[in-house]
Design an enzyme around this catalytic site. Sequence first.
Site, PDB file in Angstrom:
ATOM      1  CG  ASP A  33      -2.154   0.826   1.032  1.00  0.00           C
ATOM      2  OD1 ASP A  33      -3.330   0.571   1.088  1.00  0.00           O
ATOM      3  OD2 ASP A  33      -1.796   2.096   1.150  1.00  0.00           O
ATOM      4  CG  ASN A  90     -12.191  -0.707   3.673  1.00  0.00           C
ATOM      5  OD1 ASN A  90     -12.661  -1.306   4.813  1.00  0.00           O
ATOM      6  ND2 ASN A  90     -11.206  -0.439   3.599  1.00  0.00           N
ATOM      7  CD  GLN A  97     -14.556  -0.719  -3.116  1.00  0.00           C
ATOM      8  OE1 GLN A  97     -15.657  -1.056  -2.782  1.00  0.00           O
ATOM      9  NE2 GLN A  97     -13.947  -1.229  -3.934  1.00  0.00           N
ATOM     10  CG  HIS A 103      -8.487  -3.127  -2.613  1.00  0.00           C
ATOM     11  ND1 HIS A 103      -9.425  -2.510  -3.267  1.00  0.00           N
ATOM     12  CD2 HIS A 103      -8.310  -2.427  -1.463  1.00  0.00           C
ATOM     13  CE1 HIS A 103      -9.965  -1.247  -2.606  1.00  0.00           C
ATOM     14  NE2 HIS A 103      -9.355  -1.203  -1.407  1.00  0.00           N
TER      15      HIS A 103
HETATM   16  P1  AMP Z   1      -9.793   1.123   0.227  1.00  0.00           P
HETATM   17  O1  AMP Z   1      -9.991   2.363   1.004  1.00  0.00           O
HETATM   18  O2  AMP Z   1     -10.126   0.027   0.864  1.00  0.00           O
HETATM   19  O3  AMP Z   1     -10.458   1.257  -1.223  1.00  0.00           O
HETATM   20  O4  AMP Z   1      -8.271   0.840   0.055  1.00  0.00           O
HETATM   21  C1  AMP Z   1      -7.647   1.611  -1.104  1.00  0.00           C
HETATM   22  C2  AMP Z   1      -5.945   1.612  -0.612  1.00  0.00           C
HETATM   23  O5  AMP Z   1      -5.349   1.851  -1.808  1.00  0.00           O
HETATM   24  C3  AMP Z   1      -5.650   2.362   0.494  1.00  0.00           C
HETATM   25  O6  AMP Z   1      -4.950   1.850   1.409  1.00  0.00           O
HETATM   26  C4  AMP Z   1      -4.597   3.357  -0.447  1.00  0.00           C
HETATM   27  O7  AMP Z   1      -3.679   3.850   0.351  1.00  0.00           O
HETATM   28  C5  AMP Z   1      -4.187   2.384  -1.373  1.00  0.00           C
HETATM   29  N1  AMP Z   1      -3.697   3.021  -2.707  1.00  0.00           N
HETATM   30  C6  AMP Z   1      -3.929   4.123  -3.450  1.00  0.00           C
HETATM   31  N2  AMP Z   1      -3.244   4.211  -4.373  1.00  0.00           N
HETATM   32  C7  AMP Z   1      -2.209   3.494  -4.551  1.00  0.00           C
HETATM   33  C8  AMP Z   1      -1.091   3.134  -5.436  1.00  0.00           C
HETATM   34  N3  AMP Z   1      -1.050   3.887  -6.520  1.00  0.00           N
HETATM   35  N4  AMP Z   1      -0.447   2.153  -4.954  1.00  0.00           N
HETATM   36  C9  AMP Z   1      -0.658   1.356  -3.753  1.00  0.00           C
HETATM   37  N5  AMP Z   1      -1.689   1.554  -3.030  1.00  0.00           N
HETATM   38  C10 AMP Z   1      -2.559   2.620  -3.398  1.00  0.00           C
END
Ligand code: AMP
Length: 117
Positions: A33, A90, A97, A103
């Site tokens: 992440d 989420n 989310q 994911h």
């Molecule tokens: P969610 O809030 O469950 O949709 O989680 C999305 C996750 O993606 C968050 O923890 C972000 O920090 C992560 N995220 C967003 N952009 C990127 C990226 N470019 N590379 C890796 N993780 C990311």
Amino acid sequence: MGPGNHCLFCGIAKKEIPSTILYEDSELVAFNDVSPKAPVHVLIIPKKHMDDHLELHEQDCALMGKAHLLANRLAKDLKIDRDGFRLVVNCRQRGGQTVNHLHMHVMGGRDFHWPPG
Ligand code: AMP
Ligand code: ZN
């Protein structure tokens, strides 16, 4: 989301967007992440685009089983298995989310509270 639309995690799966990939096979990718909320914070995604958990169907059972086994393997490799860890999916707005490609968060290296915020 239609196939022509931009998706951040499809971009990561296709390596069009940089990330730190820890594991990859024909169906799954695991990467760090970018904004970790724990000392270990890995995301596991199916390469196939699905908006969210509600898009899972019978034909995805093996895929998601593999995602869970991969979580165990990563937990062992990253040495969070003994103390324990948290898996999170989420789903949609109230679930928190923010990226609309299914994911699983694999988080460890600190205590997690219950109930979550
Ligand atoms: P969610 O809030 O469950 O949709 O989680 C999305 C996750 O993606 C968050 O923890 C972000 O920090 C992560 N995220 C967003 N952009 C990127 C990226 N470019 N590379 C890796 N993780 C990311
Ligand atoms: Zn996608």
